[in-house]
Design an enzyme around this catalytic site. Sequence first.
Site, mmCIF file in Angstrom:
data_model
loop_
_atom_site.group_PDB
_atom_site.id
_atom_site.type_symbol
_atom_site.label_atom_id
_atom_site.label_comp_id
_atom_site.label_asym_id
_atom_site.label_seq_id
_atom_site.Cartn_x
_atom_site.Cartn_y
_atom_site.Cartn_z
ATOM 1 N N HIS A 61 -39.160 -25.165 -42.734
ATOM 2 C CA HIS A 61 -37.855 -24.669 -43.191
ATOM 3 C C HIS A 61 -36.927 -25.842 -43.499
ATOM 4 C CE1 HIS A 61 -38.875 -20.793 -40.846
ATOM 5 N NE2 HIS A 61 -39.140 -20.627 -42.130
ATOM 6 N N GLU A 64 -34.274 -27.184 -41.059
ATOM 7 C CA GLU A 64 -34.807 -27.576 -39.755
ATOM 8 C C GLU A 64 -35.413 -28.980 -39.837
ATOM 9 O OE1 GLU A 64 -37.338 -24.338 -38.497
ATOM 10 O OE2 GLU A 64 -35.723 -22.881 -38.766
ATOM 11 N N HIS A 212 -40.105 -26.140 -35.216
ATOM 12 C CA HIS A 212 -38.984 -25.452 -35.849
ATOM 13 C C HIS A 212 -37.738 -25.693 -34.993
ATOM 14 C CE1 HIS A 212 -41.236 -22.857 -38.778
ATOM 15 N NE2 HIS A 212 -42.232 -23.217 -37.989
ATOM 16 N N GLU A 273 -39.654 -24.255 -30.829
ATOM 17 C CA GLU A 273 -38.277 -24.162 -31.344
ATOM 18 C C GLU A 273 -37.411 -25.138 -30.550
ATOM 19 O OE1 GLU A 273 -37.207 -22.343 -33.838
ATOM 20 O OE2 GLU A 273 -38.681 -20.734 -34.126
#
Length: 305
Positions: A61, A64, A212, A273
């Site tokens: 992404h 990110e 991420h 994450e």
Amino acid sequence: MIVPANIPFTSSVLQDTIQKLTSCYPLIRRGTIGVSVTGKEIPVLLFGEGTHHVSYNAAHHGNEWITTPVLLKFLEDYAEAHETGGAVGGQDAAKLYAASTLHLIPMVNPDGVDIATGATHVGPYFDYAVYLSQNYPRIPFPQGWKANGRGVDLNLQYPAAWERAREIKFAQGVRLPGPRDYVGGAVLSEPESRALYEYTLRHDFQLTLSYHSQGEVIYWKYLDYLPPRAREIGETFAALSGYALEETPYESGHAGYKDWFIKHFNRPGYTIEVGSGESPLPPEQFEKIYGDNVEMLAMGLVIGA
């Protein structure tokens, strides 16, 4: 220190960093898994000579991008420790190098990163991104941009119930290209996701980590698939990082790279994450993020061996 941690990490910064890393540490081998929509290289860096192959990827992404220097900083520290006979993340670097081979894909989505960071601000693809963003006024532009250069979310592209992901996103109102959450016109329609898919098929990865942001969470499971030792390894990673080990929420639990890897290979794959707040995370979080993750990154090279 080679890897810069205090600036937005664009695709040009990536190329400069890779050149410096490979010049300083010749044992780092550089390759390419493919190119982006606009023709930008999607590099892979290999380090190690062992038969146990693992793969780490970052920046599916665009906004990110902080995940890219996290992986590159680990590679730099690992290579330096190997050269000096030291340790990285509490692991003897020479033993890691002999036992495993790391395939590091530091920026899956260079076009999206360059849109989100403002590095791309002219040209037809930028104009298209501006046009698409007008349909999503609540998502700030460009910093809210997650998609690739065609407005497709690359981590909703893989053959793991892609059709179900499309149904969910369509029900949520995301039916067209945009800054985030559009699954694309077909599974693996985008060159970036297809490149990573095909690269993975060509190699015998025993474990994958997909980086991420944000949430300080480790997602370890896809539906009811339970690869051997997957939870045990996840619990080790959680203990090392301080992150919570959780199952992916069903509404966002399809068509991701981790989902496909688990389904196809029946081997452990994890989505990490990092950080807290709202993406893009500020560079000020880098040191904490790296400190939280370095032991997990080192352990990931050998834990499944």
